[in-house]
Write an enzyme that holds these catalytic residues in place. Structure first.
Site, PDB file in Angstrom:
ATOM      1  N   LYS A 192       0.832  -1.198   0.000  1.00  0.00           N
ATOM      2  CA  LYS A 192       0.000   0.000   0.000  1.00  0.00           C
ATOM      3  C   LYS A 192       0.863   1.243   0.000  1.00  0.00           C
ATOM      4  CE  LYS A 192      -3.939  -1.839   2.655  1.00  0.00           C
ATOM      5  NZ  LYS A 192      -4.983  -1.625   1.659  1.00  0.00           N
TER       6      LYS A 192
ATOM      7  N   ARG B 264     -10.386 -11.512   2.163  1.00  0.00           N
ATOM      8  CA  ARG B 264     -11.220 -12.605   1.634  1.00  0.00           C
ATOM      9  C   ARG B 264     -10.489 -13.943   1.728  1.00  0.00           C
ATOM     10  NH1 ARG B 264     -11.521  -9.421  -3.980  1.00  0.00           N
ATOM     11  NH2 ARG B 264     -11.234  -7.733  -2.495  1.00  0.00           N
TER      12      ARG B 264
HETATM   13  N1  BES Z   1      -8.210  -3.678   4.507  1.00  0.00           N
HETATM   14  C1  BES Z   1      -8.331  -3.299   3.146  1.00  0.00           C
HETATM   15  C2  BES Z   1      -9.618  -2.542   2.848  1.00  0.00           C
HETATM   16  C3  BES Z   1      -9.648  -1.099   3.246  1.00  0.00           C
HETATM   17  C4  BES Z   1      -8.867  -0.161   2.591  1.00  0.00           C
HETATM   18  C5  BES Z   1     -10.507  -0.688   4.223  1.00  0.00           C
HETATM   19  C6  BES Z   1      -8.950   1.157   2.946  1.00  0.00           C
HETATM   20  C7  BES Z   1     -10.597   0.642   4.571  1.00  0.00           C
HETATM   21  C8  BES Z   1      -9.809   1.568   3.937  1.00  0.00           C
HETATM   22  C9  BES Z   1      -8.318  -4.541   2.269  1.00  0.00           C
HETATM   23  O1  BES Z   1      -7.532  -5.590   2.704  1.00  0.00           O
HETATM   24  C10 BES Z   1      -7.781  -4.130   0.940  1.00  0.00           C
HETATM   25  O2  BES Z   1      -6.655  -3.759   0.885  1.00  0.00           O
HETATM   26  N2  BES Z   1      -8.618  -4.194  -0.079  1.00  0.00           N
HETATM   27  C11 BES Z   1      -8.236  -3.801  -1.378  1.00  0.00           C
HETATM   28  C12 BES Z   1      -8.783  -4.782  -2.366  1.00  0.00           C
HETATM   29  C13 BES Z   1      -8.242  -4.615  -3.754  1.00  0.00           C
HETATM   30  C14 BES Z   1      -6.779  -4.983  -3.791  1.00  0.00           C
HETATM   31  C15 BES Z   1      -9.038  -5.489  -4.682  1.00  0.00           C
HETATM   32  C16 BES Z   1      -8.791  -2.398  -1.622  1.00  0.00           C
HETATM   33  O3  BES Z   1      -9.918  -2.114  -1.208  1.00  0.00           O
HETATM   34  O4  BES Z   1      -8.075  -1.586  -2.200  1.00  0.00           O
HETATM   35 MN    MN Z   2      -5.524  -5.410   2.046  1.00  0.00          MN
END
Ligand code: BES
Ligand code: MN
Ligand code: ZN
Length: 509
Positions: free
Chosen positions: A272, A346
């Site tokens: 990230k 997931r």
């Molecule tokens: N924990 C995150 C989701 C999230 C991101 C919640 C920002 C709240 C704020 C999750 O694990 C994630 O990173 N999801 C990705 C999925 C994507 C790679 C398909 C996302 O939402 O960017």
């Molecule tokens: Mn994630």
């Protein structure tokens, strides 16, 4: 904090022996019922333009002549609905919680209809919300409020009886919300998977839950390849927590809650960006809400069986971390191509959902801070609710509305599933950006063929960002409302635990 009720004596509100008195003023003018010493400051302030009978109407008065309580405040409410009451009480308590206030009395004046149990519950949650302070890693934080007792003033003995039940229910839920907030607010160097497991065990001891913690070896033996793939990049060993509240007979099928327990989400090799990455300590908010809800259910001594499942691990990049394109085998036997290591939630949930099958549950609800896309879709007010089961979706939606912890149903059409096709495995773990909250839910749906299942995406509701940054404890109120609502609906006549379910002939395993 203790909540009780009181029917005032001859001296009325003015004679109540408390440190502070909050008068919730309902309606468009000074309530006729508000006579005696408490009427004057309100009348004077409203004619001077310092109090208005509309949103934001708020007044503090010190040592009102003839009033026993040292501090008084007035807060306007539209009516005695839970929502209106919550707002007014939160504003009023913010004025009165400081200083030496230990005992607060709350009276509702001018209401056409008396408050009901749901309103009393909302009042308890509002008081807790207004007085919560995170201190675990901040010794310099302001001392927690001295408020120890809150008395809800009632008009009659009959009203007292009705509201006392709402207060007790509210206290159970509030304790659950507080636990969820405490856990989720803890930074990731404190709140590791092992810490979550310890806290679950501690909760088990204090509240009569049976807690079992599976470690990496146990999970390997079971074949949780998806969960372990996420965990493998971290120095922190993964934990799979199974916490049971056995409030009903052994064979009674349980409700199962599955909480995402990523104690920190760096994204892994699909790392990230740095901005706001600290907020990924909240990525175990789903797990925190499961423990919080179990606490509420246990405190309320619900005559039901409830099981919490929490896959807990960190998502870290390292020489051992899972790589984009890696294919893993889930507990269900289905294989997954991990195209993006940041779609890790997931992956840990799918193995927990498969594990849930062995509990022969009545229903399974997973709770996860799953997708940024859900935040884009619904913002920060409503959680995303997904279920192929219309009745279950309706139950959860209604519970959320009633508990002021609302959710909104999102679609699960088969067409969305095509996004998960892979040339190298049974499925990919991500689809395109568009509809990301839905494809995440579609991924989970592939593991729920044998379950009555719903999914709550709380990415937008489990915590607040900005200068008020912190966990909200959502959706503990929704889940508690849903679960505690089942005991009324349940066809068991003989209270906690005696009769087997008349609806199911099969024995649970
Ligand atoms: N924990 C995150 C989701 C999230 C991101 C919640 C920002 C709240 C704020 C999750 O694990 C994630 O990173 N999801 C990705 C999925 C994507 C790679 C398909 C996302 O939402 O960017
Ligand atoms: Mn994630
Ligand atoms: Zn995550």
């Amino acid at each position: 904090m203790n909540f009780d009720t009181l029917v005032p004596g001859k001296a009325g509100l003015a004679g109540i022996d408390a440190d502070a008195l909050l008068v919730v003023v309902v309606g468009s003018k000074a309530p006729a019922a508000l006579e005696g010493p408490l009427a004057a400051p309100l009348a004077e302030a409203s004619s001077a333009g310092d109090f208005s009978f509309k949103a934001g109407g708020l007044l503090y008065a010190h040592r009102v002549a003839g009033v026993k309580a040292r501090r008084s405040a007035y807060a306007w409410a539209a009516d005695t609905s839970p929502k209106a009451l919550r707002k007014a009480v939160a504003a009023g308590v913010a004025l009165l919680k400081g200083g030496g206030t230990q005992h607060l009395a709350v009276a509702i004046a001018g209401a056409a209809a008396p408050p009901d149990a749901a309103a009393a519950q909302a009042l308890v949650l509002a008081v807790h919300e207004a007085t919560y302070v995170y201190r675990a890693t901040k010794p310099s934080a302001p001392a927690a409020s001295k408020l120890a007792r809150v008395t809800l003033v009632c008009a009659s003995k009959a009203e007292e009886a009705a509201l006392a039940a709402g207060l007790a229910g509210g206290e159970a839920v509030a304790a659950g919300v507080a636990l969820a907030r405490e856990l989720a607010n803890r930074p990731a160097n404190h709140c590791t998977p092992a810490y979550l497991a310890e806290q679950a065990e501690k909760l088990g001891k204090s509240h009569g839950l049976k807690v079992e913690v599976l470690d990496r070896k146990d999970c390997e033996k079971l074949g949780m390849g998806a969960f372990l793939a996420v965990a493998q990049g971290s120095e922190q060993p993964p934990k799979f927590i199974v916490a049971r509240w056995n409030g009903a007979a052994k064979g009674e099928p349980p409700l199962v809650l599955v909480g995402k327990g990523i104690t920190f989400d760096t994204g892994g090799i699909s790392i990230k960006p740095a901005a706001e990455m600290d907020e990924m300590k909240f990525d175990m908010g789903g797990a925190a809400s499961v423990l919080g809800t179990l606490r509420a259910v246990a405190q309320a001594k619900a005559p039901l069986n409830v099981v919490g499942l929490i896959p807990a691990c960190e998502n870290m990049p390292s020489g051992r971390a899972v790589k984009p394109g890696d294919v893993v085998k889930s507990l269900s036997g289905q294989t997954i191509e991990i195209l993006n290591t940041d779609a890790e939630g997931r992956l840990i949930l799918c193995d927990a959902l498969t594990y849930a099958e062995r509990l022969a549950p009545k229903a399974v609800v997973d709770i996860a801070t799953l997708t940024g896309a859900c935040v884009i879709a619904l913002g920060h007010h409503r959680s995303g609710l997904f279920s192929a089961d219309d009745a279950l979706a309706a139950e959860l939606q209604a519970a959320g509305d009633a508990a002021l912890d609302p959710a909104w149903r999102m679609p699960l059409d088969d067409e969305y599933d095509e996004a998960l096709k892979s040339n190298f495995a049974d499925m990919a773990n991500v689809g395109p950006r568009a509809g990301g909250a839905i494809t995440a839910a579609m991924f989970l749906k592939r593991f729920t063929a044998k379950l009555r299942w719903a999914h709550l995406d709380v990415a937008g509701t489990a915590w607040r960002s900005g200068h008020n940054k912190g966990a909200t404890g959502r959706p503990v109120a929704l889940l508690s409302q849903w679960i505690l609502g089942q005991q009324k609906a349940a066809p068991t006549g003989a209270g906690a635990g005696a009769s087997p379910s008349p609806r199911r002939g099969k024995k649970g395993r």
